[in-house]
Design an enzyme around this catalytic site. Structure first.
Site: not given
Length: 839
Positions: A183, A252
């Site tokens: 991320e 995710e």
């Protein structure tokens, strides 16, 4: 095809037998999918973090994942767990990454190894070892030579471990994917031009390690070739990879959300989660991962945040205790089966989407050879719609997707649940003698007071106020700040500013006041009325952290502890004194930590005539026998304040039942229609953010167990009780319009009509049977599982039909039709709602 080096992977055995990973085959990728052994694959994955459960739990968790339709288990690798001291590695017990990966392989599943090594994950310091902070010149997660050297060293260490154990697919192992960084695209703008060079370096470093499997970067739109950029979020159907030769992957899919102390508990309706999954595969996705599939527990001091709870349940399909959460697990299992029925068509071609009206879409995968699969979506949030597709009419509930494996017949609609629902409860365990006043499960209490202020020979003095993390290096949650000051006595106000996360002020050994931070703003500022004596006054400030920051640009720079000013205001002559720059004495950690009291073996423990209650800074010890049965165990901390607990020397984590969820928008039910966010569906308002704490069964002996508590703020340990997590009631509600069960799907229309919708019930444990039909109604029942009531019409036959079919069996099935159940209201679409007891 591009995407990294070729690798070998064993083929799966047929007929559901355990996969044997042996000689191997190529794993690459193209624009549609990962390609394993020359075949494009639609893959369903789920996250299970090995240290958030125990090795004894791993086989069951992995098997339940496989039974739920997963192909892949995804896990982070936690750097600070394995290398808390530079160069000293620990891969034992819950840290045994190799064992975990091998168990996944034995179950016949693949592995996605997210090395990071930054992980976020609501894990302490984002998984980065604290010692990195002290390397001269280091700047984390950017184009910085000291950081890159350490990151490469650890990444190479993990890769080499996997290679030595032959766990990469090229060696016949289960690992088909690896991730580098995590991320970073969310925060890389803060690092300027160095961010791009860092990402290019990370990609080059990872691929140079020659794992033989593709590498991914999540949330990294500029991930360089051959790295696959992937999506994280509640929805990723609109995501597009940054190159035409890369597949659409979702690393995710958030099954719920984490909880912080002081916050409510989030949950995500399964209808919405199923909608998100189906939409992703509808619009070209071929790899989807649930974060989390089993969330587990933040044992010890591993939770981050700050203020993340010990529980990391995440409303996942398998709950914190390892039990299947229904109907989430079962409905998603059906979704996975429905998608897999479409796999051959999905991987053979690109999707083509057309509009069927406002908020209505049809996506078709069709090949020249005759393969055809379709997805019909109603993305509207208000009302159902009837659509015409390929000459047929279909009813689409709002915010739903229907899956048609043959482009004609619906196998599943995401808003219509065939799965059983369960009602789980924690059942308080009686003590040996439950006639006592407390009913405590514990005996032989002893206690030791934690000294107020400085008590360690390792204490030191420095001018001014020291930042806590730099001082403690996170060796303890606690740091004492102590100073002695002369006054003429009288009343005053002690003012203290702190970066948090909690603060207790003591005057001359007595607690004068406290303050706590909150999630998102952990700063603490207190103004405490104090009574001073003439002469020397000892001021002790105990600052504690509740998990270190784990997210954000330069998160490692966000400090903790008392920053000041520290002032005495309103002294006898009306003046104020600023003590911030004076000489302060510091003590890292508690005296009890230094003495090793948590093990319970110290000779300092001695029974005392009167157990102190509701006093701060007390260590408690007691013995107990294991709760009866085999159900998962929790410790109910009602009556306690804040602290940490150990069972037979192993930390079950921080407890804080007095931190009450302040959010005021909780709802008992939640409309799944419309975009989900972490504040949409909340429960537990006005109650402790966490009251029950997981105690793994494998940590408990039949008898002679030792509980140790450090109570920071004051509590009554005699109120502690064990509870076991039991599933007692099961429910289901099926309408006449439901598709037949996915397992029974056929493209033959006559067979489907003969079968029709079926309501199935099954007790979760093999040793349970259905002992009672608590409610049964065929007609227009209302309510939800646990609160069903009859509607304006209800068949008189339903209850007796269910009793005859189900009582005495572990599972049963009943056709949902007027032929079986009667017709109490002709011309109206009817439903069968049932609640049953399992014993």
């Amino acid at each position: 095809m591009r995407g990294g080096n070729a690798l070998v992977f064993s083929s799966l055995l047929l007929l559901g037998l355990t996969t044997t990973f042996c000689s191997g085959a190529n794993v690459t990728y193209d624009h549609r999918a990962l390609v394993i052994d020359g075949k494009r694959r639609v893959l369903v994955s789920g996250s299970i973090h090995y240290p958030r459960s125990t090795p004894e739990m791993w086989p069951d968790l992995i098997q339940k994942s496989k039974d739920g339709g997963l192909d892949v288990i995804e896990t982070y690798v936690f750097w600070n767990l394995h290398e808390s001291v530079r160069g000293k590695y620990d891969f034992e017990g819950r840290k045994d990454l190799v064992k975990f990966v091998k168990l996944v392989a034995e179950a016949g599943l693949y592995v996605h190894l997210r090395i990071g090594p930054y992980v976020c994950a609501e894990w302490n310091y984002g998984g980065i070892p604290l010692w990195l902070h002290f390397i001269p010149g280091i700047v984390m997660r950017t184009d910085n030579e000291p950081f890159k050297a350490e990151m490469k060293r650890f990444t190479a260490k993990i890769v080499d471990m996997m290679k030595q154990e032959k766990l990469y697919a090229s060696q016949g192992g289960p690992i088909i994917l690896s991730q580098i960084e995590n991320e970073y695209g969310n925060i890389d703008s803060a690092f300027g031009n160095s961010a791009k060079t860092y990402i290019n370096w990370a990609a080059s470093m990872a691929t140079s390690l020659d794992t033989g499997v593709p590498w991914v970067m999540c949330q990294q739109n500029d991930a360089p070739d051959p790295i696959i950029n992937t999506c994280n979020g509640f929805y990723c159907d609109q995501f597009t990879p940054n190159a035409n030769n890369k597949p659409k992957m979702w690393t995710e899919n958030w099954s719920g959300w984490f909880v912080t102390y002081g916050g409510a508990v989030a949950y995500r309706p399964v209808e919405d989660l199923a909608f998100a999954v189906a939409r992703f595969y509808q619009l070209g996705g071929t790899f989807q991962n649930y974060y989390m599939y089993h969330g587990g527990t933040n044992f010890g001091r591993t939770s981050g945040g700050p203020l993340a709870t010990t529980s990391y349940d995440y409303d996942a399909p398998i709950d914190e205790y390892g039990l299947i959460r229904q109907p989430k697990w079962g409905h998603l299992k059906d979704v996975h089966k429905a998608v897999k029925l479409c796999e051959d068509a999905i991987v053979a071609t690109d999707p083509k989407t057309t509009s069927l009206g406002s908020n209505l879409e049809a996506t078709v995968y069709k090949t020249e050879s005759g393969l055809c699969a379709a997805f019909l979506a109603n993305v509207g949030t208000q009302s159902a719609a009837t659509v015409n597709f390929n000459g047929n009419s279909y009813q689409l509930p709002a915010w739903s997707v229907s899956i048609l494996p043959d482009c004609k017949n619906v196998v599943l609609n995401t808003a219509q649940i065939n799965s059983v629902a369960t009602i789980s409860k924690f059942i308080r365990q009686p003590s040996k003698d439950d006639t006592t006043a407390t009913g405590s499960s514990f005996s032989g209490w002893s206690w030791i007071n934690e000294p107020v202020g400085i008590s360690s020979n390792g204490a030191f003095t420095k001018p001014g106020l020291l930042e806590q993390i730099n001082t403690t290096a996170d060796q303890s949650d606690y740091l004492w700040y102590s100073i002695s000051t002369e006054t003429k006595g009288g009343d005053a106000v002690l003012h203290v500013d702190s970066l948090g996360h909690t603060l207790h002020a003591f005057i001359n050994g007595q607690l004068a006041g406290s303050g706590i931070g909150k999630s998102g703003d952990t700063k603490v500022s207190i103004d405490v009325p104090v009574s001073l004596i003439a002469g020397k006054n000892e001021i002790g400030l105990l600052s504690s952290t509740v998990g270190l920051q784990n997210y954000g640009a330069y998160y490692d720079k966000k400090g903790a502890g008392v920053t000041g000013p520290v002032q005495l205001k309103g002294l006898q002559n009306g003046s104020s004194v600023d003590l911030s720059s004076d000489q302060w004495t510091y003590q890292i950690g508690l005296r009890g930590e230094e003495l090793g009291l948590s093990s319970g073996t110290s000779t300092l423990w001695a029974s005392q005539p009167t157990l102190p209650k509701n006093q701060p800074l007390v260590w408690y010890k007691a013995s107990f026998d294991a709760p009866t049965g085999s159900s998962p165990v929790a410790l109910d901390f009602t009556g306690m304040g804040k602290g940490e607990a150990w069972i037979n020397g192993q930390s079950i984590g921080r407890y804080w039942p007095t931190n009450i969820a302040r959010n005021s928008v909780c709802t008992d039910s939640c409309n799944y229609r419309g975009s989900y966010n972490s504040n949409k569906c909340l429960k537990n308002c006005g109650k402790p953010s966490q009251q029950l704490y997981h105690v793994p069964r494998s940590w408990i002996k039949p008898s002679g167990n030792i509980l140790v508590l450090f109570e920071e703020t004051g509590g009554d340990p005699t109120q502690l009780t064990f509870a076991t997590r039991e599933v007692q009631n099961i429910c289901s509600r099926i309408s006449e319009t439901h598709p037949i069960p996915v397992d029974m799907w056929t493209s033959d229309e006559e067979s489907r009509k003969r079968t029709g919708p079926i309501l199935s019930l099954s007790c979760p444990s093999e040793n349970q049977i259905i002992s009672k039909i608590k409610f049964a109604s065929f007609g227009t029942p209302v309510g939800t599982c646990g609160s069903f009531t009859h509607g304006r019409c209800s068949s008189e036959k339903a209850h007796s039909v269910l009793e005859k079919a189900c009582i005495g069996s572990r599972s049963c099935s009943v056709g949902v039709s007027v032929n079986t159940l009667g017709d109490p209201c002709k011309g109206i679409t009817k439903s069968l709602a049932v609640e049953a007891s399992c014993t």
